[in-house]
Design a protein around this motif. Structure first.
Motif, PDB file in Angstrom:
ATOM      1  N   UNK A 136      21.684  -3.442 -38.072  1.00  0.00           N
ATOM      2  CA  UNK A 136      20.677  -2.619 -38.762  1.00  0.00           C
ATOM      3  C   UNK A 136      19.648  -3.503 -39.451  1.00  0.00           C
ATOM      4  N   UNK A 137      20.111  -4.486 -40.201  1.00  0.00           N
ATOM      5  CA  UNK A 137      19.227  -5.270 -41.061  1.00  0.00           C
ATOM      6  C   UNK A 137      18.307  -6.209 -40.290  1.00  0.00           C
ATOM      7  N   UNK A 142      14.533  -3.784 -39.165  1.00  0.00           N
ATOM      8  CA  UNK A 142      14.211  -5.112 -39.700  1.00  0.00           C
ATOM      9  C   UNK A 142      13.195  -5.060 -40.843  1.00  0.00           C
ATOM     10  N   UNK A 143      12.347  -4.032 -40.862  1.00  0.00           N
ATOM     11  CA  UNK A 143      11.353  -3.906 -41.926  1.00  0.00           C
ATOM     12  C   UNK A 143      11.883  -3.129 -43.137  1.00  0.00           C
ATOM     13  N   UNK A 144      13.106  -2.675 -43.057  1.00  0.00           N
ATOM     14  CA  UNK A 144      13.701  -1.977 -44.192  1.00  0.00           C
ATOM     15  C   UNK A 144      13.025  -0.669 -44.522  1.00  0.00           C
ATOM     16  N   UNK A 145      12.737   0.133 -43.509  1.00  0.00           N
ATOM     17  CA  UNK A 145      11.952   1.348 -43.707  1.00  0.00           C
ATOM     18  C   UNK A 145      12.812   2.606 -43.818  1.00  0.00           C
ATOM     19  N   UNK A 146      14.124   2.491 -43.629  1.00  0.00           N
ATOM     20  CA  UNK A 146      14.966   3.688 -43.681  1.00  0.00           C
ATOM     21  C   UNK A 146      16.104   3.500 -44.676  1.00  0.00           C
TER      22      UNK A 146
END
Length: 286
Positions: A136-137, A142-146
């Motif tokens: 996930x990370x 990778x952009x941490x949008x969820x």
């Protein structure tokens, strides 16, 4: 028209007709739909389904393909995670065909988050859990949008906490803690996941005996549950508040009162696993 699945999902979420219809339609409109099959306007039906995290297809039967069945199964596994029915969740995940979800980013992240949490919470393979969370990370979000990024941060923190690595566990939990009060909640599934994050963060700080921080998070979790009429996590929150209170002040009427609240909600939700733990704590407290 699959009204029964609609009703079952509402009850599974712990929502009354009044709570589900609030801000969307009257309770009478919802009651006519559930009991007599009287369809409200499509706009209202879509809003109700969104609040239950149900696709309109699931209700009106436009499409019932294999992928949707797998997503429904994972939703059940996620619910089982809340009530600590880990064996059933494992059985569900073992039947998931991950390749069939490859074009659905959200479903793929849900799969890895669930498998990672099960490995952490059910004495599984911690290295496998790290892999799941890193999918996930470093790849899927990778952009941490969820919200799955925050769930993965918590998961990584739990892994390192179990390994006794204070520096790494604190690193991941602090990344969540800095943003925990500003996360967007716009459907019931996100509420579950949000409370999940709050609860396991509070558990981490409880285990570190940082009770002021832990209790602040737990009380915030109670507020989120109350504001959104979600009851399944609230028993575990009250139980942890009682444990923390007892740790600081010893056994008292306040501790027993918190445990009694936890018992009431566990009985209401038929959560037998939680009831066993709470009844033992109540017995020990008397």
């Amino acid at each position: 028209m699959n009204i029964q699945s609609f009703v079952e999902k509402r009850k599974e979420m712990g929502l009354s007709q009044k709570a589900l219809s609030k801000g969307i339609c009257t309770q009478a409109t919802l009651s006519k739909f559930e009991n007599n099959g009287k369809i409200p306007s499509m706009k209202i039906l879509i809003q109700l389904c969104n609040r239950l995290d149900l696709a309109l297809d699931d209700i009106i039967g436009i499409d019932n393909n294999g992928k949707k069945k797998q997503i429904q199964a994972m939703n059940k596994a996620e619910f089982n995670l809340i009530i600590e029915e880990y064996d059933n969740s494992w059985e569900i995940l073992k039947e998931i065909d991950l390749d069939s979800l490859s074009d659905d980013l959200k479903a793929t992240m849900q799969y890895y988050y669930l498998k990672g949490y099960l490995n952490v919470l059910d004495d599984g393979d911690l290295l496998e859990a790290v892999f799941d969370f890193n999918r996930i990370l470093s790849d899927l979000d990778a952009k941490g949008e969820t919200i799955f990024t925050f769930l993965a941060f918590v998961g990584m923190g739990m892994v390192y906490a179990q390994q006794g690595d204070d520096a790494k566990s604190e690193y991941y939990f602090s990344k969540v803690f800095n943003d925990i009060y500003g996360m967007e909640i716009d459907d019931v599934t996100k509420i579950w996941r949000y409370i999940n994050i709050i609860f396991y963060c509070s558990l981490y700080y409880s285990n570190r005996k940082e009770f002021e921080t832990a209790n602040t998070l737990l009380r915030y979790g109670v507020k989120i549950c109350q504001d959104n009429h979600v009851t399944y996590y609230i028993a575990r929150i009250y139980e942890q508040l009682a444990i923390n209170k007892c740790e600081v002040d010893g056994q008292s009427d306040d501790v027993l009162d918190l445990l009694n609240k936890a018992q009431v909600f566990s009985e209401f939700n038929h959560n037998e696993n939680e009831l066993i733990k709470i009844r033992k704590l109540i017995k020990d407290c008397k």
